[in-house]
Scaffold this active site. Structure first.
Site, PDB file in Angstrom:
ATOM      1  N   CYS A  96       0.837  -1.200   0.000  1.00  0.00           N
ATOM      2  CA  CYS A  96       0.000   0.000   0.000  1.00  0.00           C
ATOM      3  C   CYS A  96       0.878   1.260   0.000  1.00  0.00           C
ATOM      4  O   CYS A  96       1.495   1.573  -1.008  1.00  0.00           O
ATOM      5  CB  CYS A  96      -0.975  -0.029   1.178  1.00  0.00           C
ATOM      6  SG  CYS A  96      -2.425   1.023   0.934  1.00  0.00           S
ATOM      7  N   HIS A 139      -3.549  -5.108   0.843  1.00  0.00           N
ATOM      8  CA  HIS A 139      -2.932  -5.698   2.032  1.00  0.00           C
ATOM      9  C   HIS A 139      -3.056  -7.221   1.979  1.00  0.00           C
ATOM     10  O   HIS A 139      -4.134  -7.764   2.222  1.00  0.00           O
ATOM     11  CB  HIS A 139      -3.602  -5.174   3.305  1.00  0.00           C
ATOM     12  CG  HIS A 139      -3.271  -3.759   3.629  1.00  0.00           C
ATOM     13  ND1 HIS A 139      -2.239  -3.409   4.470  1.00  0.00           N
ATOM     14  CD2 HIS A 139      -3.825  -2.598   3.207  1.00  0.00           C
ATOM     15  CE1 HIS A 139      -2.174  -2.092   4.561  1.00  0.00           C
ATOM     16  NE2 HIS A 139      -3.125  -1.570   3.801  1.00  0.00           N
ATOM     17  N   GLU A 172      -2.055  -9.258   4.110  1.00  0.00           N
ATOM     18  CA  GLU A 172      -2.105  -9.826   5.458  1.00  0.00           C
ATOM     19  C   GLU A 172      -3.500  -9.871   6.059  1.00  0.00           C
ATOM     20  O   GLU A 172      -3.704 -10.528   7.090  1.00  0.00           O
ATOM     21  CB  GLU A 172      -1.183  -9.032   6.397  1.00  0.00           C
ATOM     22  CG  GLU A 172      -1.633  -7.615   6.723  1.00  0.00           C
ATOM     23  CD  GLU A 172      -1.175  -6.579   5.720  1.00  0.00           C
ATOM     24  OE1 GLU A 172      -1.106  -5.395   6.085  1.00  0.00           O
ATOM     25  OE2 GLU A 172      -0.903  -6.948   4.558  1.00  0.00           O
TER      26      GLU A 172
END
Length: 512
Positions: free
Chosen positions: A80, A169, A171
């Site tokens: 990002c 993202h 994650e």
């Protein structure tokens, strides 16, 4: 040790990212974005990750890195804000454009980063976007490796320099299968990091670290809460220090129903003697008239320290041990000066600056699941390891507004009923956390054909793997009806029960 180093630019997901990498059995640590290049090179990581963050790269005084880092031959993944930073550093333009939030269709193209996802030409999937800015054109020598409808440059790579960028993202849990594969490709395939992060190794390292830090003669005071973190820490410290550990359980008056007796019994079975201190009068006195959640946390933290200081003078201890874990640190936004503060944690943000004891936090860089795994290695019973988390300030942050004894008794009984019903329905271990919240507002009801004016109880349950993101479970109508009926009938002061259907984010798990 071969490791992955994350430079934190202020993302609230930074530590989720670190946890994901540790789950690959690879050690990962987090440092602030302005860590000197010299220190990074001394650590000699197998790979670097630039986290996301709340800033825009084109803003004045936005976080930056030393550009010499790109000549270090260390593979770098930008996430990002991290991707936008890499793009800007290599001459590209970043603009505030069409924002993307939530599930977004995306196309992946062949890349080392997408190995196992893209077999030939392209791979279509959905990921979760959360950005306001975008890279306008790819930098020189970079290739576009992913695109979405409103973000044509959703991922980039420069194979020659082993530089990669993701606008999304990987994650976050929503895109878990895809995100985990991408991280695994970067960590294991591109960085070739060694799988050396094992819980058995962690146990030995922590015990050795405690012995070295405390020395051979000094003593440690541990404030037990009965929760997972302090329970694991108690056994860990006992294994490291033996009888130089003094365990104190402070009855704040803000504990769950029957908590004091249960804690005494549990730790007696582990061979640990504990000193119980009834400080409830002090805590209620100090909290009188205080409504602000942040102030309540700080007052509770200060009261704990005063009690421990008084006890420590009688026990001749030099250290105060706390069960602070990684998620506590990120919630208090102490891991990076660019992070947006969410709330102070009792263990980290609520402590007064002047501390008369040295602070010992052996679990500070372990996540909750790692603490539970450590507890199993240490031989703790499942009843302790699998217990739901309980906040350090206790019911003080589950009574909204001013904390009064009568309010605490109401929420304590409501919470007990809710947990009892969850266990009866075999749901307790299927949710990650569950509790009741007292709302200091009254509403009209009818009891026995008479008008009644009573308080409201909110029931909160969440499902989560990391407690950084969470969703509410769809508990059945029949189950919620049983809970509501019991609470309203068994607690005269309550006339209304509501169920919290808010995910995290945007809501936090605790109401305060």
């Amino acid at each position: 040790m071969s490791n992955i180093l994350i430079l934190d630019f202020g993302s609230q997901y930074t530590n989720v990212l670190a946890k994901k990498i540790r789950l690959l059995s690879v050690f990962c640590e987090v440092l602030t974005w302005n860590t000197p290049l010299e220190k990074i090179l001394q650590i000699s990581p197998s790979g670097l990750i630039f986290s996301g963050g709340p800033h825009s790269v084109y803003q004045e005084n936005s976080p930056k890195v030393d550009k010499e880092i790109y000549n270090s031959n260390i593979p770098i993944l930008g996430v990002c804000y991290g991707m936008q930073l890499i793009a800007r550093d290599f001459g590209s333009e970043v603009q505030g454009g069409k924002s993307e939030f939530g599930y977004t269709p995306i196309v992946f193209y062949p890349s080392e980063l997408f190995k196992g996802l893209v077999d030939q030409d392209a791979f279509h999937t959905e990921i979760r976007m959360s950005h306001c800015d975008s890279v306008v054109i790819p930098p020189k020598d970079f290739f576009v490796i992913a695109s979405s409808q409103h973000c044509p440059i959703a991922a980039i790579e420069c194979p020659e320099k082993k530089l990669f960028g993701l606008q999304f993202h990987p994650e976050v849990s929503d895109s878990q299968a895809v995100g985990d594969k991408i991280l695994s490709n970067f960590v294991k395939h591109i960085c070739q990091a060694s799988e050396t992060w094992k819980i058995e190794t962690i146990e030995k390292q922590l015990i050795q670290s405690i012995k070295e830090k405390v020395g051979e003669t000094e003593r440690v005071l541990l404030g037990l809460s009965g929760g997972v973190d302090s329970s694991v820490l108690a056994v860990l410290l006992h294994n490291a220090l033996g009888d130089r550990l003094s365990c104190v359980f402070v009855d704040t008056g803000l504990l769950r129903k029957n908590e004091v007796e249960e804690v005494k019994q549990q730790f007696s079975s582990l061979g640990l003697e504990i000193l119980v201190v009834d400080a409830s009068e002090k805590f209620f006195h100090d909290l009188s008239g205080i409504e602000d959640p942040e102030q309540k946390r700080k007052v509770i933290g200060a009261a704990f320290i005063e009690v421990f200081d008084e006890v420590s003078r009688n026990l001749d201890v030099q250290w105060l041990a706390q069960g602070t874990i990684y998620s506590d640190v990120i919630e208090s936004a102490k891991s990076c000066d660019a992070t947006q503060v969410i709330k102070s944690h009792h263990n980290v943000g609520g402590l007064p600056e002047k501390l008369n004891l040295k602070l010992l936090e052996p679990l500070r860089f372990l996540f909750k699941d790692e603490v539970r795994a450590l507890g199993k290695v240490l031989g703790l019973p499942d009843v302790l390891i699998s217990r739901h988390p309980f906040p350090g300030p206790g019911l003080g942050v589950r009574v909204l507004g001013e904390v009064r004894r009568e309010y605490v008794e109401i929420v304590k009984n409501a919470d007990s009923i809710f947990i009892e019903e969850l266990k009866k329905a075999n749901l307790y271990h299927k949710v990650s956390q569950a509790f009741a919240v007292f709302l200091p507002c009254k509403s009209v009801a009818v009891k026995g054909d008479c008008r009644h004016y009573g308080y409201t109880i909110a029931l909160r349950a969440i499902e989560s793997t990391d407690f950084m993101t969470a969703c509410w479970p769809s508990l059945s109508r029949e189950f919620l009806n049983r809970c509501s009926s019991r609470i309203i009938n068994e607690i005269p002061e309550v006339c209304r029960v509501v169920y919290d259907i808010s995910d995290k984010p945007p809501a936090t798990i605790e109401w305060e």
